[in-house]
Motif scaffolding. Sequence first.
Motif, PDB file in Angstrom:
ATOM      1  N   UNK A 143      -8.154  -1.433   5.804  1.00  0.00           N
ATOM      2  CA  UNK A 143      -9.099  -1.759   6.870  1.00  0.00           C
ATOM      3  C   UNK A 143      -9.575  -3.210   6.751  1.00  0.00           C
ATOM      4  N   UNK A 144      -9.878  -3.629   5.541  1.00  0.00           N
ATOM      5  CA  UNK A 144     -10.362  -5.006   5.350  1.00  0.00           C
ATOM      6  C   UNK A 144      -9.247  -6.015   5.620  1.00  0.00           C
ATOM      7  N   UNK A 145      -8.023  -5.703   5.181  1.00  0.00           N
ATOM      8  CA  UNK A 145      -6.890  -6.584   5.470  1.00  0.00           C
ATOM      9  C   UNK A 145      -6.708  -6.749   6.972  1.00  0.00           C
ATOM     10  N   UNK A 146      -6.734  -5.632   7.681  1.00  0.00           N
ATOM     11  CA  UNK A 146      -6.541  -5.670   9.131  1.00  0.00           C
ATOM     12  C   UNK A 146      -7.655  -6.454   9.815  1.00  0.00           C
ATOM     13  N   UNK A 147      -8.895  -6.224   9.396  1.00  0.00           N
ATOM     14  CA  UNK A 147     -10.025  -6.931   9.987  1.00  0.00           C
ATOM     15  C   UNK A 147      -9.930  -8.435   9.759  1.00  0.00           C
ATOM     16  N   UNK A 148      -9.308  -8.823   8.650  1.00  0.00           N
ATOM     17  CA  UNK A 148      -9.157 -10.251   8.329  1.00  0.00           C
ATOM     18  C   UNK A 148      -7.958 -10.879   9.023  1.00  0.00           C
ATOM     19  N   UNK A 149      -7.151 -10.053   9.695  1.00  0.00           N
ATOM     20  CA  UNK A 149      -6.005 -10.589  10.422  1.00  0.00           C
ATOM     21  C   UNK A 149      -4.710 -10.594   9.643  1.00  0.00           C
ATOM     22  N   UNK A 150      -4.663  -9.919   8.511  1.00  0.00           N
ATOM     23  CA  UNK A 150      -3.428  -9.851   7.725  1.00  0.00           C
ATOM     24  C   UNK A 150      -2.446  -8.888   8.391  1.00  0.00           C
ATOM     25  N   UNK A 151      -1.173  -9.166   8.222  1.00  0.00           N
ATOM     26  CA  UNK A 151      -0.124  -8.269   8.699  1.00  0.00           C
ATOM     27  C   UNK A 151       0.204  -7.299   7.569  1.00  0.00           C
ATOM     28  N   UNK A 152       0.255  -6.006   7.874  1.00  0.00           N
ATOM     29  CA  UNK A 152       0.486  -4.982   6.864  1.00  0.00           C
ATOM     30  C   UNK A 152       1.807  -4.291   7.166  1.00  0.00           C
ATOM     31  N   UNK A 153       2.745  -4.429   6.246  1.00  0.00           N
ATOM     32  CA  UNK A 153       4.082  -3.879   6.400  1.00  0.00           C
ATOM     33  C   UNK A 153       4.327  -2.822   5.330  1.00  0.00           C
ATOM     34  N   UNK A 154       5.024  -1.763   5.709  1.00  0.00           N
ATOM     35  CA  UNK A 154       5.346  -0.685   4.784  1.00  0.00           C
ATOM     36  C   UNK A 154       6.866  -0.577   4.700  1.00  0.00           C
ATOM     37  N   UNK A 155       7.391  -0.665   3.493  1.00  0.00           N
ATOM     38  CA  UNK A 155       8.831  -0.564   3.290  1.00  0.00           C
ATOM     39  C   UNK A 155       9.343   0.763   3.823  1.00  0.00           C
ATOM     40  N   UNK A 156      10.257   0.709   4.768  1.00  0.00           N
ATOM     41  CA  UNK A 156      10.755   1.932   5.393  1.00  0.00           C
ATOM     42  C   UNK A 156      11.502   2.825   4.402  1.00  0.00           C
ATOM     43  N   UNK A 157      12.252   2.240   3.473  1.00  0.00           N
ATOM     44  CA  UNK A 157      12.987   3.031   2.490  1.00  0.00           C
ATOM     45  C   UNK A 157      12.029   3.760   1.548  1.00  0.00           C
ATOM     46  N   UNK A 158      11.035   3.036   1.026  1.00  0.00           N
ATOM     47  CA  UNK A 158      10.058   3.654   0.120  1.00  0.00           C
ATOM     48  C   UNK A 158       9.296   4.770   0.829  1.00  0.00           C
ATOM     49  N   UNK A 159       8.937   4.548   2.088  1.00  0.00           N
ATOM     50  CA  UNK A 159       8.224   5.571   2.848  1.00  0.00           C
ATOM     51  C   UNK A 159       9.098   6.805   3.033  1.00  0.00           C
ATOM     52  N   UNK A 160      10.354   6.600   3.390  1.00  0.00           N
ATOM     53  CA  UNK A 160      11.264   7.727   3.599  1.00  0.00           C
ATOM     54  C   UNK A 160      11.468   8.511   2.305  1.00  0.00           C
ATOM     55  N   UNK A 161      11.555   7.832   1.173  1.00  0.00           N
ATOM     56  CA  UNK A 161      11.737   8.502  -0.110  1.00  0.00           C
ATOM     57  C   UNK A 161      10.526   9.350  -0.485  1.00  0.00           C
ATOM     58  N   UNK A 162       9.395   9.071   0.136  1.00  0.00           N
ATOM     59  CA  UNK A 162       8.164   9.813  -0.137  1.00  0.00           C
ATOM     60  C   UNK A 162       7.775  10.705   1.043  1.00  0.00           C
ATOM     61  N   UNK A 163       8.744  10.921   1.941  1.00  0.00           N
ATOM     62  CA  UNK A 163       8.578  11.793   3.122  1.00  0.00           C
ATOM     63  C   UNK A 163       7.431  11.340   4.011  1.00  0.00           C
ATOM     64  N   UNK A 164       7.259  10.021   4.131  1.00  0.00           N
ATOM     65  CA  UNK A 164       6.233   9.453   5.005  1.00  0.00           C
ATOM     66  C   UNK A 164       6.900   8.816   6.209  1.00  0.00           C
TER      67      UNK A 164
END
Length: 118
Positions: free
Chosen positions: A66-87
């Motif tokens: 939330x704080x990162x987003x409010x500050x204008x940072x771009x938040x990226x999530x590795x698609x492979x890591x997410x898939x390996x964790x069923x996210x």
Amino acid sequence: MNAGTARPGGTASYFLIESKGNWAGPDAGAFLLDGAALAEAGHRVRVFLVEDGVFSAVGTGTPGIERLAAAGAEILVDDFSAAQRALGGPDLSPHARLAGMDVAAAALTEEGCRGVWH
């Protein structure tokens, strides 16, 4: 700071890679807060969550995200890591988006980008 790392106005570009999960101790959350502080200071900040770091972006109301987003940072999530964790996309904060390693490679090779891996 040399001219190769500065952006117009004296700000820098940071690509922060977080691989630790929320439960990995205070350093995991502190790293995200450091990124938020950089963004709040006017720097360009992109955070790439990989491995267990993807859990930081699950759900809503995560303070670091939330704080990162409010500050204008771009938040990226590795698609492979997410898939390996069923996210998937619906599991993630609305402030985060899935991205591949090609995005990370491109960011890290941008002139003046400072990469930091935690």
